[in-house]
Design a protein around this motif. Structure first.
Motif, PDB file in Angstrom:
ATOM      1  N   THR A 185      26.279  41.465  32.110  1.00  0.00           N
ATOM      2  CA  THR A 185      27.628  41.775  32.618  1.00  0.00           C
ATOM      3  C   THR A 185      27.484  42.474  33.979  1.00  0.00           C
ATOM      4  O   THR A 185      26.384  42.921  34.330  1.00  0.00           O
ATOM      5  N   GLY A 186      28.585  42.598  34.676  1.00  0.00           N
ATOM      6  CA  GLY A 186      28.581  43.358  35.928  1.00  0.00           C
ATOM      7  C   GLY A 186      28.326  44.832  35.647  1.00  0.00           C
ATOM      8  O   GLY A 186      27.630  45.513  36.403  1.00  0.00           O
ATOM      9  N   TYR A 187      28.878  45.300  34.558  1.00  0.00           N
ATOM     10  CA  TYR A 187      28.668  46.698  34.141  1.00  0.00           C
ATOM     11  C   TYR A 187      27.174  46.962  33.978  1.00  0.00           C
ATOM     12  O   TYR A 187      26.633  47.947  34.475  1.00  0.00           O
ATOM     13  N   ASN A 237      25.116  47.183  37.286  1.00  0.00           N
ATOM     14  CA  ASN A 237      25.086  48.529  37.874  1.00  0.00           C
ATOM     15  C   ASN A 237      24.214  49.464  37.056  1.00  0.00           C
ATOM     16  O   ASN A 237      23.393  50.206  37.595  1.00  0.00           O
ATOM     17  N   HIS A 251      33.285  53.219  40.462  1.00  0.00           N
ATOM     18  CA  HIS A 251      33.612  52.622  39.161  1.00  0.00           C
ATOM     19  C   HIS A 251      32.808  53.293  38.045  1.00  0.00           C
ATOM     20  O   HIS A 251      31.700  53.787  38.262  1.00  0.00           O
ATOM     21  N   SER A 273      31.019  52.139  35.762  1.00  0.00           N
ATOM     22  CA  SER A 273      29.661  51.620  35.542  1.00  0.00           C
ATOM     23  C   SER A 273      28.655  52.313  36.463  1.00  0.00           C
ATOM     24  O   SER A 273      27.480  52.452  36.118  1.00  0.00           O
ATOM     25  N   GLU A 326      31.296  50.749  47.196  1.00  0.00           N
ATOM     26  CA  GLU A 326      31.873  49.471  46.755  1.00  0.00           C
ATOM     27  C   GLU A 326      32.457  48.727  47.958  1.00  0.00           C
ATOM     28  O   GLU A 326      32.948  49.358  48.900  1.00  0.00           O
ATOM     29  N   SER A 370      38.585  49.015  43.305  1.00  0.00           N
ATOM     30  CA  SER A 370      39.454  48.191  42.476  1.00  0.00           C
ATOM     31  C   SER A 370      40.765  48.862  42.105  1.00  0.00           C
ATOM     32  O   SER A 370      41.718  48.190  41.727  1.00  0.00           O
ATOM     33  N   ASP A 385      28.267  47.586  45.968  1.00  0.00           N
ATOM     34  CA  ASP A 385      28.787  46.865  44.803  1.00  0.00           C
ATOM     35  C   ASP A 385      29.954  46.011  45.296  1.00  0.00           C
ATOM     36  O   ASP A 385      31.023  46.531  45.625  1.00  0.00           O
ATOM     37  N   ALA A 442      31.659  43.837  43.591  1.00  0.00           N
ATOM     38  CA  ALA A 442      32.331  43.256  42.415  1.00  0.00           C
ATOM     39  C   ALA A 442      33.669  42.612  42.795  1.00  0.00           C
ATOM     40  O   ALA A 442      33.965  41.489  42.374  1.00  0.00           O
ATOM     41  N   HIS A 443      34.486  43.323  43.582  1.00  0.00           N
ATOM     42  CA  HIS A 443      35.830  42.811  43.897  1.00  0.00           C
ATOM     43  C   HIS A 443      35.903  42.126  45.259  1.00  0.00           C
ATOM     44  O   HIS A 443      36.945  41.571  45.602  1.00  0.00           O
ATOM     45  N   THR A 491      29.471  40.737  40.332  1.00  0.00           N
ATOM     46  CA  THR A 491      29.812  40.345  38.966  1.00  0.00           C
ATOM     47  C   THR A 491      30.249  38.884  38.943  1.00  0.00           C
ATOM     48  O   THR A 491      30.715  38.351  39.951  1.00  0.00           O
ATOM     49  N   SER A 520      32.532  38.062  36.749  1.00  0.00           N
ATOM     50  CA  SER A 520      33.773  38.104  35.967  1.00  0.00           C
ATOM     51  C   SER A 520      35.042  38.145  36.816  1.00  0.00           C
ATOM     52  O   SER A 520      36.136  38.258  36.281  1.00  0.00           O
ATOM     53  N   LYS A 521      34.883  38.050  38.139  1.00  0.00           N
ATOM     54  CA  LYS A 521      36.102  38.111  38.964  1.00  0.00           C
ATOM     55  C   LYS A 521      36.212  36.800  39.747  1.00  0.00           C
ATOM     56  O   LYS A 521      36.670  35.815  39.173  1.00  0.00           O
ATOM     57  N   GLY A 540      29.110  38.162  33.483  1.00  0.00           N
ATOM     58  CA  GLY A 540      27.724  38.425  33.869  1.00  0.00           C
ATOM     59  C   GLY A 540      27.708  39.182  35.181  1.00  0.00           C
ATOM     60  O   GLY A 540      28.774  39.485  35.740  1.00  0.00           O
TER      61      GLY A 540
HETATM   62  C1  LIG Z   1      33.289  48.033  41.136  1.00  0.00           C
HETATM   63  C2  LIG Z   1      32.956  47.411  39.826  1.00  0.00           C
HETATM   64  N1  LIG Z   1      31.678  47.276  39.476  1.00  0.00           N
HETATM   65  C3  LIG Z   1      31.332  46.721  38.308  1.00  0.00           C
HETATM   66  C4  LIG Z   1      32.277  46.269  37.414  1.00  0.00           C
HETATM   67  C5  LIG Z   1      31.860  45.695  36.089  1.00  0.00           C
HETATM   68  O1  LIG Z   1      31.965  44.325  36.065  1.00  0.00           O
HETATM   69  P1  LIG Z   1      32.175  43.504  34.721  1.00  0.00           P
HETATM   70  O2  LIG Z   1      33.588  43.737  34.287  1.00  0.00           O
HETATM   71  O3  LIG Z   1      31.908  42.113  35.136  1.00  0.00           O
HETATM   72  O4  LIG Z   1      31.190  44.015  33.712  1.00  0.00           O
HETATM   73  C6  LIG Z   1      33.620  46.371  37.736  1.00  0.00           C
HETATM   74  C7  LIG Z   1      34.647  45.869  36.812  1.00  0.00           C
HETATM   75  O5  LIG Z   1      35.803  45.999  36.942  1.00  0.00           O
HETATM   76  C8  LIG Z   1      33.977  46.963  38.970  1.00  0.00           C
HETATM   77  O6  LIG Z   1      35.258  47.111  39.318  1.00  0.00           O
END
Ligand SMILES: Cc1ncc(COP(=O)(O)O)c(C=O)c1O
Length: 400
Positions: free
Chosen positions: A111-113, A116, A137, A139, A181, A185, A210, A212-213, A241, A243-244, A250
């Motif tokens: 996962t993205g979590y 990190n 975030h 994570s 980041e 988010s 990061d 992610a977004h 990530t 997931s976005k 992942g």
């Molecule tokens: C900045 C940031 N990093 C990591 C993540 C974690 O990603 P994931 O939801 O794919 O596990 C998020 C999720 O919202 C996020 O906003």
């Protein structure tokens, strides 16, 4: 005495939000028909709170690739990347991510979590430093808990404050990993990346962004804010990530340092978990190709968020970011107003996100609307019109 007593306050808070018909937190979604349409409470709604920035969740190549992998390789890998869970698919995706950045190394996480958690906690160890933006975030904060490194926070998006923190470390700044980041988010704001890069270079520190977004959203090839700022040669690690913008599940860490690969041998969130399923990875690979060639999608996304920002500002709403982006955080004066407005939007057929403390920085109550390349001009008009109906109340609250 019950182990559950400590949850009393959060349960009360959740119950308070559950009134008024549909639950505003963990809202039950009955079905989803497309990247922009779903059903809640038996009614069709416009999805305006997803992280589906490129709208790829129903993309044919993604669905086809995922389906083919599901039938040819099975439902799950049933194992860690370090054991029986490293298929050609996982390695191919890592190679494609590394190639996209023109860098030698990439590691895929479940996962993205975990990306990190796995990257930060392993890169910065005992006697070293994690230097985190205060709006990071969860994570990133959880990675700091897992890491043996000392954690230092600096004021959100404040280069001067970061500079002071690193100056205090003196020569030790060379073993400090700064984490920011590409797009925050909750408020939708972006970091002053160029200033951070100058500071990290001056102190000899390390920088992880990061994205992610911001991955898929900014930059010619969609690699994120770092690419958009022309700073790919200046950062040490990028986390992202699936997931976005990639519409799956992942995460990844990619780096110009070939030694990144050694991290696999020490990163507990990488080792002690099952690898992503074949369908997930195959779908992500197909989505990544579309993301890299997705200039038209990005153009539509930018057009959507620029129009939305301009319209909401013109109506007198205060947004969490001055710079338009895919996340539009509409500041609400208090939780009650935020909740009432969230319900009103849903009544108008627009499903946004209600964001409240502790998920938000500075105790803010937000209506968080996110834009997608899959939103049509009419969809954006629908969101704007729904907010227009609330505008007098919001304006009243701002001047009250
Ligand atoms: C900045 C940031 N990093 C990591 C993540 C974690 O990603 P994931 O939801 O794919 O596990 C998020 C999720 O919202 C996020 O906003």
């Amino acid at each position: 005495m019950s182990l559950f007593d400590k949850f009393h306050a959060v349960v009360e808070a959740r119950n308070a939000l559950a009134g008024g018909g549909t639950a505003a937190i963990a809202t039950p979604i009955e079905s989803v028909q497309s990247a922009t349409r779903g059903h809640i409470n038996g009614r069709e709604v416009l999805l305006a709170g997803t992280n589906n920035y490129l709208g790829l969740t129903f993309s044919e190549p993604v669905l086809d690739a995922a389906q083919a992998a599901l039938y040819s390789l099975g439902a799950g890998t049933t194992g860690s990347r370090m054991a029986n869970g490293s298929y050609d698919l996982h390695r191919s995706l890592e190679q494609e991510l590394a190639n996209a950045f023109g860098w030698p190394a990439a590691i895929v996480f479940s996962t993205g979590y975990q990306a990190n958690l796995g990257a930060l906690s392993t890169l910065a160890g005992r006697g070293e430093y994690l230097v985190l933006d205060s709006d990071s975030h969860a994570s990133i904060y959880d990675a700091a808990r897992l890491s043996q490194a000392e954690t230092i926070r600096f004021r959100h998006n404040d280069p001067e404050n970061l500079d002071r923190r690193l100056t205090r470390l003196g020569d030790q700044a060379k073993s400090a990993l700064i984490v920011v980041e590409g797009l925050y988010s909750m408020l939708g704001d972006q970091p002053p990346l160029e200033a951070f890069v100058e500071i990290k270079n001056r102190h000899g520190a390390w920088l992880l962004v990061d994205e992610a977004h911001s991955f898929g959203v900014f930059g010619d090839r969609g690699l994120g804010l770092t690419e958009a700022c022309g700073l790919l040669d200046e950062v040490d690690f990028i986390v992202g990530t699936f997931s976005k913008s990639l519409a799956g599940l992942g995460g990844f860490c990619v780096s110009p340092h070939p030694q990144l690969d050694a991290m696999r041998l020490a990163s507990r969130p990488y080792i002690f978990t099952a690898s992503p399923s074949p369908a997930t990875i195959a779908g992500t690979r197909a989505a990544l190709q579309q993301l890299l060639e997705g200039q038209a999608l990005r153009k539509q996304l930018h057009r959507n968020f620029e129009r939305f920002y301009a319209a909401t500002k013109a109506m007198g709403y205060e947004l969490g970011s001055e710079t338009p982006g895919p996340v539009a955080a509409i500041l609400m004066p208090d939780r009650g107003t935020a909740l009432a407005h969230w319900h009103s939007l849903l009544e108008s057929g627009v499903y946004a996100n209600l964001m409240i403390p502790p998920a938000t920085p500075s105790g803010l109550n937000l209506l968080r609307i996110s834009l997608s390349a899959a939103h049509t001009d009419d969809d954006v008009d629908t969101m704007i019109n729904a907010l227009q109906e609330l505008a007098p109340v919001a304006a009243y609250n701002q001047t009250a």
